[in-house]
Design an enzyme around this catalytic site. Structure first.
Site, PDB file in Angstrom:
ATOM      1  N   HIS A   1      85.855 -38.616 -41.491  1.00 58.29           N
ATOM      2  CA  HIS A   1      84.993 -39.338 -42.432  1.00 58.29           C
ATOM      3  C   HIS A   1      84.151 -38.351 -43.262  1.00 58.29           C
ATOM      4  CE1 HIS A   1      82.236 -42.777 -43.486  1.00 58.29           C
ATOM      5  NE2 HIS A   1      81.393 -41.769 -43.621  1.00 58.29           N
ATOM      6  N   GLU A   2      83.451 -37.468 -42.587  1.00 56.17           N
ATOM      7  CA  GLU A   2      82.589 -36.524 -43.311  1.00 56.17           C
ATOM      8  C   GLU A   2      83.433 -35.574 -44.160  1.00 56.17           C
ATOM      9  OE1 GLU A   2      79.712 -37.453 -43.435  1.00 56.17           O
ATOM     10  OE2 GLU A   2      79.422 -38.572 -41.575  1.00 56.17           O
TER      11      GLU A   2
ATOM     12  N   HIS B   1      84.026 -37.108 -47.478  1.00 58.27           N
ATOM     13  CA  HIS B   1      82.914 -36.845 -48.411  1.00 58.27           C
ATOM     14  C   HIS B   1      83.042 -35.434 -49.002  1.00 58.27           C
ATOM     15  CE1 HIS B   1      80.477 -40.427 -47.837  1.00 58.27           C
ATOM     16  NE2 HIS B   1      80.402 -40.271 -46.526  1.00 58.27           N
TER      17      HIS B   1
ATOM     18  N   GLU C   1      81.299 -43.166 -50.500  1.00 59.01           N
ATOM     19  CA  GLU C   1      81.783 -43.749 -49.241  1.00 59.01           C
ATOM     20  C   GLU C   1      83.265 -44.141 -49.339  1.00 59.01           C
ATOM     21  OE1 GLU C   1      79.780 -43.583 -46.763  1.00 59.01           O
ATOM     22  OE2 GLU C   1      80.603 -44.906 -45.221  1.00 59.01           O
TER      23      GLU C   1
END
Lengths: 503, 503
Positions: B266-267, B270, B296
Site C-alpha cells: 500500500h505505502e 503511494h 489513495e
C-alpha cells in the site's frame, strides 16, 4: 505579521527561536543525507538545504531584527542572560548583514562545486582539476574578508566564523609554541617506534561486532538513555537536533577497530557538551557552545584523556571480549591501553595519534596563512603540502589523496576552521588539569559506567555557560586565563614519555 | 531581497520553490520523528515542526506572492504549465490568506493537545477525557469553515483541504450508492464465512524474517533502486522528500504476516505515484498529486488489485518460503491468494478487508456530516459510533479503542479526510478497468519483478499530470467522467463472489 502586544524582548526571542529551529532543521537534513537518505535524493536535498540556509539568513539579516537589537542594545537590559542574548544576537545579525546575499549565494555554489571537484580529483589521483575550484573559493573568501574592513589581518575574518573574536596575532604564536614543543616529543617517539605494540587493535574485525561494541561503549558514557543514537557514515560527525536529541556517527573499518571506537568516543564528547547546554537557552543565539575550539575541547577530552586512560581500557576489555569472542583472550587491560596510545608519523590527519595530530594542523594553518597573506598561490599548494609534511612529520605522502586532497575543508571553502582543532586540544588539557586540582578522582576514575561525576563537573564548569560569552571571555572565566600550550605539552610528555621511555 | 532582474514568473517560481522545500523539510522532520528520533527529542521536534509550518505559511500568505499571482493571473499566460502554476498557486495562496494566523496557531495547538488527550483516553479505555479536546477541534473547525463564506455546505470547506473542489452534494450520494451496493456483498460473505481460510497468514512470524521478506517484496515493485527505503513505525505512512527519495514505513506484527506485507505494498503504491511526478514540476504547487483521493487510488491499486492477485501470490510464495523456512511448504499459490482475500466484519478500519473497509468510511463520513450539520453533539459520538457499527457491520466494538478512539484523525482536528479513502478505492477500480481495456496483460501479468509496464501505463495515464488539474478535471481527463461507484462494486462482486461462492 507579529503580535503588537509583544515587548521588544519577547519579539526578539520569537525571531531567534525561529532562526534556531531553521538551523536545527538544516542539521537534521544534513544528518539524514549522510546516514539515511536514498542515494537518488541528492539533488533535491541540495535545494532543500540551500532554501533553509537562505530563509534562515533572511530572518537573521532582516531590518526588523536589526531595529529590535538596536533598541534593546540601547536599553542596556539589567538581566545578564537577556543582555547576553542581545549582545550575541547583535553579533550574529551584524555579521549576516555585512555580507551581500549574492556573495553568500556564490560562496554556497562554489562550496558545492568545490566538493564535487574535490571528489573527482581524489578519484583521479590528480590535484590539477581541483585547483580552479580551490582558486574560486579563495577569491570568494577574499571578497568575504573585504566585507569586514576593520580586521587587522585578513585571516581574522575567516577565523571569526569558527572562533568568534579570535585573532591571528594571538593564535599564530600559540600554535607556533605548540609546534616547537611537539618537535622533541615526536623525535623521541620516532627514535623508539616499537616501544608500543598496537597489535590488539589491528587485524580483521567484523563490522557488526564493532557496531555492537561501540553501542555498548557509548551507552557507558554519560549520555542519558533515549537522548542519542549512533549511525554509520563516510566521514564521522556529531550533531544536535534538540535538547534531548543528539546524533552521533562513526565508521566501521573492517581492518581497524580503533577507528570506530575512538571516533565514537570523540563524537560522543561533542554530544555530551550539547546535552549540557541548558534547555532554556537552546532556541537562541546562546544555545550552543561559543566556538568550534571549545566544542573540540570536549570531544578530545573524552576521546584522549578519558578514552585512552588505564581505567577506561580495563572497562572496555570485557565488552570487546564479549562481542568478539576469542579475540581478546590474550590481551590484558594494560596491553589494550598501550595499543590505544600507539603514536608516530602518518600521512592522514583524521587517523593521526594525539601527538602528531597537532603537526597536521600546524601544516594546514601555515598554508592557509600563506594563501591569505598572498605568499602562496593555489597552484603551489600540492608541492608546499608535500614539503611541509616532510619537514614536520618526516614522511612522504604517497599521492594527493594522502596530501592536499585528504580533507574536504578547503574544497568547501572553509578556511580558518583547522586551527580550532588544536585550540580544542589545548583547552582540553587545561580543563583536565583543573579537574585534577578540584578532585583527583575525576581524572583517575574513568571507567565506562562511572563517568557521571566528570560530566557533572564539566556541566557545572563549562557546559552550562553555553554561548553566553565569547571564547576568550569564557577561557578567562573557566580556565582562569588565555588558552595555553604548556598543559597539553605536559600531558603528552607525561603519557608518551612513560610509554616510549623518554622520561 | 529579490533580484530586480527577475520576471514575475521567475520570481513566482522562486517563492514557490522555497514553499515546496520548506514543506519537504517538514515532511522529513515528521518521518524522522516517527522512525528515527531518540524519544527525548519530542519537545524540540514539535517546536521545529511548528516553525517550519509558520515560516512556510508566511511565504504562502505574503503580499508579494499575492501581487505576483494577481498580475500573472491577469496576464493569461499562454503556456499551459505556466497557467496551471499560476492557477494552483493562486488557489493555495488564497486559502492561506483567508485564515487568520491566530486561528491557524490555535488549530495547531488544539491538534497537538487533541492527539495527547486521545493517547491518554485510549490508555484509560474511556472516551470521556477526550471529549473536551474533540469539542475544541470541532469549534475551531467551525471557525475555519467561516473563513470560506461562499461554500454551499460547511463540510465543503473541510473536504476542500484534502480533495480540492469536491462538494458534499456530490460525495454524499456517491458514497451512499457505494454503501448500498456493499450491503448485499457483505451479507453474502457473512453467510459463508469459512469459504476462505487465512490460516497461512496467521500465527507467529519472526519480525526480522518479515522485514527481510517485505524488503524483497518492495524491491520487486516498480520503484527504482536507490530511490526508496522502508522503516518500521507505529502507524504506517509514506512520504516523499524529493524526486529520488521516497520513504515508506510499515509495522511488523509478530502475530500477523498480512499487516506488514499489505501495508508495505500500500505505502509503496503511494511512493510509486510520487516517483512518477515529473521532476521539473516537483518544486511548486503542481508537484504533487491533486488530492488524497487520487493518492489513495494508487496505494489501493497496488495493495488490492495487484497485491491480492493470483500471479502476485505466486511470485510472493518463494520469498516467504525462503525467509520463513518450513513455514510455507504446505501452502500453494492459490491458498496464499485466498488467504490474502479473507473478508468479513471487523472492528478496526486499518485492519479491515477491501470489502468492509468502505463501510468503516461510510460510518465516519456520516458522523462527520452530522457533527458539522449540527445534528450530533460530540458527547453523543461514542454511542453513535457503536450504533452505526452494529448497523453497518453487525458487530459490537469491545471498547472505545475499537470504537470512536481507533483513529487519530479527529483528535488531530482532521475532518473531511476520511471520505478520500473511499474515493481512492473508487478511482482505483475505474483505472483498473481502463488498464484492462487498453491492454489486458497489464491487469493479468502482476507478478513481482514484472510490474514495470503497469507502472509505465499509470505514469503515462495519471502520474505525469501531477497537480496540474483539480481532482474533478483530472477525473474527466483520465477516467473519462466523474468518479463512480459501480466499477469498484463490479470488482468486489467478481473477486469475492468467486471466493465466497455467491456468483
Amino acid at each position: 505579521m507579529s503580535d503588537p502586544q509583544l515587548t521588544d524582548l519577547e519579539r526578539l526571542r520569537e525571531i531567534q527561536a525561529e532562526i534556531s529551529d531553521l538551523g536545527r532543521a538544516r542539521a537534521l537534513l544534513f544528518w539524514d543525507e549522510r546516514t539515511q537518505m536514498p542515494r537518488a535524493g541528492h539533488a533535491g536535498r541540495a535545494e532543500q538545504l540551500a532554501t533553509l540556509v537562505r530563509v534562515r539568513h533572511r530572518l537573521l539579516a532582516s531590518d526588523e531584527l536589526a531595529s529590535l537589537l538596536e533598541r534593546l542594545t540601547a536599553a542596556e537590559l539589567p538581566d545578564s542572560t537577556d543582555a547576553a542574548t542581545v549582545r550575541m544576537g547583535a553579533r550574529d545579525a551584524e555579521k549576516a548583514r555585512r555580507v551581500p546575499a549574492e556573495l553568500r549565494a556564490e560562496m554556497a555554489r562554489a562550496s558545492s562545486d568545490g566538493e564535487h571537484a574535490w571528489q573527482l580529483a581524489r578519484e583521479s589521483g590528480d590535484a590539477a582539476p581541483f585547483l580552479p575550484a580551490l582558486r574560486r573559493n579563495i577569491e570568494l573568501s577574499h571578497r568575504y574578508v573585504e566585507c569586514f574592513d576593520e580586521v587587522d589581518h585578513p585571516y581574522d575574518a575567516l577565523l571569526d566564523d569558527y572562533e568568534p573574536g579570535a585573532r591571528t596575532a594571538s593564535v599564530k604564536p600559540l600554535l607556533a609554541e605548540l609546534r616547537a614543543g611537539l618537535v622533541p616529543i615526536v623525535a623521541a617517539i620516532a627514535a623508539n617506534p616499537d616501544a608500543v605494540d598496537d597489535a590488539p587493535l589491528r587485524g580483521r574485525f567484523d563490522p557488526l561486532a564493532q557496531e555492537r561494541a561501540v553501542k555498548r561503549v557509548v551507552a557507558g558514557l554519560p549520555l542519558a538513555d533515549g537522548t542519542w543514537r549512533i549511525d554509520p557514515t563516510a566521514h564521522p560527525f556529531a550533531t544536535s537536533i534538540s535538547h534531548g536529541d543528539v546524533r552521533l556517527t562513526t565508521k566501521y573499518d573492517a581492518d581497524r577497530l580503533s577507528y570506530a571506537l575512538y571516533s565514537s568516543i570523540h563524537e560522543a564528547g561533542h554530544g555530551i557538551y550539547e546535552s549540557g547546554i541548558p534547555q532554556e537557552l537552546r532556541r537562541g543565539p546562546l544555545g550552543r557552545p561559543p566556538s568550534l575550539g571549545f566544542h573540540e575541547s570536549q570531544s578530545r577530552l573524552w576521546e584522549n584523556w578519558v578514552g585512552r586512560s588505564g581505567p577506561f581500557a580495563a572497562s572496555l576489555l570485557p565488552i570487546l571480549r564479549e562481542e568478539m569472542p576469542g579475540r581478546f583472550d590474550e590481551v590484558d587491560p594494560e596491553a589494550l591501553r598501550r595499543a590505544s596510545c600507539k603514536a608516530g608519523p602518518s600521512p592522514i590527519r583524521v587517523e593521526a595519534d594525539e601527538v602528531t595530530y597537532n603537526l597536521h594542523i600546524a601544516l594546514r594553518f601555515e598554508l592557509e596563512l600563506a594563501l591569505f597573506e598572498g605568499a602562496l598561490e593555489p597552484a603551489e599548494l600540492p608541492e608546499a603540502w608535500t614539503e611541509l609534511t616532510r619537514s614536520y612529520l618526516g614522511i612522504e605522502p604517497s599521492g594527493v589523496a594522502e596530501g592536499v586532497l585528504q580533507d574536504v575543508h578547503w574544497a568547501a571553502g572553509a578556511f580558518g576552521y583547522f586551527p580550532t582543532y588544536s585550540l580544542g586540544n589545548l583547552i582540553a588539557a587545561q580543563l583536565w588539569e583543573l579537574a585534577a586540582d578540584d578532585d583527583p578522582a575525576l581524572t583517575t576514575e574513568t571507567s565506562l559506567g562511572r563517568l557521571g561525576p566528570l560530566r557533572e563537573w564539566l556541566v557545572e564548569k563549562l557546559h552550562h555557560h553555553a554561548g553566553t560569552m565569547l571564547p576568550a571571555e569564557l577561557a578567562d572565566h573557566v580556565l582562569g586565563g588565555p588558552i595555553e600550550a604548556e598543559p597539553l605539552l605536559r600531558h603528552l610528555r607525561a603519557r608518551y614519555g612513560a610509554l616510549y621511555g623518554f622520561i
